[in-house]
Design a protein around this motif. Structure first.
Motif, mmCIF file in Angstrom:
data_model
loop_
_atom_site.group_PDB
_atom_site.id
_atom_site.type_symbol
_atom_site.label_atom_id
_atom_site.label_comp_id
_atom_site.label_asym_id
_atom_site.label_seq_id
_atom_site.Cartn_x
_atom_site.Cartn_y
_atom_site.Cartn_z
ATOM 1 N N SER A 1 41.126 -4.500 36.113
ATOM 2 C CA SER A 1 39.600 -5.300 36.002
ATOM 3 C C SER A 1 39.287 -4.669 34.597
ATOM 4 C CB SER A 1 38.791 -4.946 37.204
ATOM 5 O OG SER A 1 38.865 -3.264 37.408
ATOM 6 N N LYS B 1 39.017 -7.048 31.748
ATOM 7 C CA LYS B 1 38.191 -8.300 32.041
ATOM 8 C C LYS B 1 37.516 -8.652 30.339
ATOM 9 C CE LYS B 1 36.402 -11.024 35.302
ATOM 10 N NZ LYS B 1 37.213 -11.900 36.430
ATOM 11 N N PRO C 1 34.110 -21.367 33.000
ATOM 12 C CA PRO C 1 34.021 -20.383 33.855
ATOM 13 C C PRO C 1 34.657 -20.578 35.332
ATOM 14 C CG PRO C 1 31.924 -21.090 33.884
ATOM 15 C CD PRO C 1 32.547 -21.942 32.947
ATOM 16 N N THR C 2 35.154 -19.600 35.903
ATOM 17 C CA THR C 2 35.844 -19.626 37.181
ATOM 18 C C THR C 2 35.340 -18.525 38.001
ATOM 19 O OG1 THR C 2 37.749 -18.270 37.084
ATOM 20 C CG2 THR C 2 37.649 -20.620 36.455
ATOM 21 N N ASP C 3 35.731 -18.479 39.070
ATOM 22 C CA ASP C 3 35.527 -17.105 40.048
ATOM 23 C C ASP C 3 36.154 -15.875 39.492
ATOM 24 O OD1 ASP C 3 33.813 -18.401 41.694
ATOM 25 O OD2 ASP C 3 35.071 -18.644 43.148
ATOM 26 N N GLY C 4 37.204 -16.127 38.758
ATOM 27 C CA GLY C 4 37.748 -15.109 38.068
ATOM 28 C C GLY C 4 37.684 -15.192 36.568
ATOM 29 N N ASN C 5 38.981 -15.158 35.805
ATOM 30 C CA ASN C 5 38.809 -15.481 34.171
ATOM 31 C C ASN C 5 38.654 -16.774 34.007
ATOM 32 O OD1 ASN C 5 39.254 -12.536 33.718
ATOM 33 N ND2 ASN C 5 41.631 -12.738 34.038
ATOM 34 N N GLU D 1 44.863 -16.258 34.745
ATOM 35 C CA GLU D 1 45.069 -15.415 36.091
ATOM 36 C C GLU D 1 46.530 -15.889 36.633
ATOM 37 O OE1 GLU D 1 40.999 -14.448 37.980
ATOM 38 O OE2 GLU D 1 41.660 -16.580 38.220
ATOM 39 N N ALA E 1 42.060 -18.745 40.952
ATOM 40 C CA ALA E 1 40.951 -19.802 40.665
ATOM 41 C C ALA E 1 41.479 -21.222 40.136
ATOM 42 C CB ALA E 1 40.216 -19.236 39.471
#
Length: 459
Positions: free
Chosen positions: A33, A36, A62-66, A153, A160
């Motif tokens: 993390s 990020k 954008p996504t819930d992650g990268n 990811e 994601a």
């Protein structure tokens, strides 16, 4: 054979390598993390590179992650559209002390570029950007329409990506998906992978008495969870190396005679492999070669066993619990969730009395296959031949890339895995590197592929 795009690539080679070094210098480790912000920086770097190459509609989504980077160019005379997938995230670098040069300070030596991500996958997705740029700069257009989808990811399972693809089917719609994230057969011998095995994983937990017991007082009178676990695991294979779980092979498609001959034509040296691994014999399902066992047959492997006393010396204890981790590689029409159900049923049926068992289902991924006679595969073969002056091998891969099957299923599109790495380039290990010979020839292969693809008729 010479052409304007080849001259462009030769003239700008040093610039391209400097740009690749810039990308490789970004420590976009998705598993940590703390990195990020570096993942965001890598996405921004790629978006700028795509824009400079002449791509349009460049977006950092954008996504819930990268974030996922998207771009396209949709003005070709051909009505064929290719979607190019890659990833900008990289593995952690540990153990750091084994790196000859720092992992995020790219270094070129002996015709190779050393850095984390050099071959997996920054180097290979960077080649696709430069190939498109070379064609646009020299010919003013591309032979086919192209779209890019570059995620951050992949090294942590692409959590994601599948929801993103589901939500953006129209944006990502294409006639072929092209991925360069697989190895060639060996130096000078390109390979096109047309099949990946699927995956499922499970954990078995066995519990006996409510605490560890003295083996002299209770041994032989109370069930030992380690014995029970050993019996369960031993029941999973027969003496011929076949998985003994009922129904395990029901959905396995046998290799055709043509595929079997293609495997034989590769002349894989099993004796050399034994020497390399320092084993006296290879092991597996009776009646199949090493390549058939690892590329085209399903497996059930024990990945870890633990329980009881693990320290130095001896402790005469009867442990209260025991654990094992399992994974399967799947082929054909095998459904990972169905295989998990069959294995769970087998475990309960073979659990000795006196213990309790719990089975926890874990990762899953479906097998993937594009028919090797598909026009998009045949076009890739011709492109490799033009760049390498060698006929590429048609191979399967024993590993699993679950998102490949997900892409194919959600977009209903054939997938071409045309990688340019070599098996010994230390991806996921210290001193990862990428041979610049394949950087140069790979760029030509990609350019020729778009030209070949423009001339085919899709089934």
């Amino acid at each position: 054979m010479n052409s304007a795009y080849r001259t462009h690539l030769e003239t700008h080679r040093n610039t391209h390598l400097k740009e690749l070094k810039d990308l490789l210098s970004i420590p976009s480790v998705s598993a940590l993390s703390a990195h990020k912000p570096d993942s965001k920086r890598a996405a921004e770097w790629l978006a700028d590179s795509l824009q400079a190459a002449g791509l349009e509609n460049v977006k950092i989504m954008p996504t819930d992650g990268n974030p996922i980077v998207y771009a396209d160019w949709l003005h070709a005379d051909s009505d064929i559209t290719a979607l190019i997938y890659g990833h900008y995230d990289v593995q952690p670098v540990d153990p750091l002390e084994l790196w000859q040069t720092p992992p995020f300070e790219p270094d070129i030596r002996d015709g190779k570029i050393y850095a984390r991500g050099a071959t997996d996958d920054k180097g290979q997705i960077f080649m696709h950007i430069k190939a498109v740029e070379a064609l646009l700069k020299t010919e003013g257009k591309l032979p086919v329409n192209v779209k890019f989808c570059i995620e951050g990811e992949e090294e942590i399972g692409s959590p994601a990506l599948e929801p993103f693809v589901e939500q953006n089917k129209d944006r990502l719609a294409a006639d072929v998906l092209v991925i360069s994230d697989t190895p060639m057969l060996e130096k000078g011998k390109p390979a096109i992978c047309y099949s990946l095995r699927g995956l499922c994983a499970m954990q078995i937990d066995i519990r006996g008495a409510n605490s560890d017991l003295h083996s002299g007082i209770y041994g032989g009178g109370v069930a030992n969870p380690l014995h029970a676990l050993a019996a369960i695991l031993a029941s999973m294979h027969d003496e011929r190396g076949r998985v003994a779980v009922e129904g395990f092979y029901d959905r396995v498609r046998p290799l055709t005679e043509e595929e079997q001959q293609a495997f034989r034509d590769l002349r894989y040296d099993e004796e050399a492999l034994k020497k390399e691994l320092n084993v006296s014999e290879l092991y597996g399902e009776e009646g199949f070669s090493f390549l058939e066992r690892t590329w085209a047959r399903p497996t059930l492997e024990i990945n870890g066993i633990y329980g009881g006393f693990q320290g130095e010396g001896i402790k005469t204890v009867l442990p209260s619990e025991a654990h094992a981790k399992l994974s399967c590689r799947l082929v054909g029409d095998q459904d990972p969730k169905e295989i998990q159900e069959l294995i769970e049923k087998h475990v309960y049926a073979h659990t000795p009395p006196g213990v309790q068992v719990k089975v926890t289902r874990m990762d899953t991924g479906r097998p993937f296959e594009t028919p090797y006679d598909h026009p998009v595969i045949q076009a890739a073969m011709r492109a490799y031949e033009k760049a390498y002056e060698a006929t590429p091998a048609l191979t399967r891969m024993g590993g699993s890339i679950p998102i490949v099957e997900g892409f194919g299923r959600l977009l209903n599109v054939p997938v071409v895995l045309m990688g340019f790495g070599l098996p010994g380039e230390n991806f996921h290990a210290p001193n990862e590197h990428f041979h610049l010979e394949n950087f140069d020839k790979g760029l030509i292969t990609i350019c020729e592929y778009w030209k070949e693809l423009a001339g085919i008729k899709m089934k």
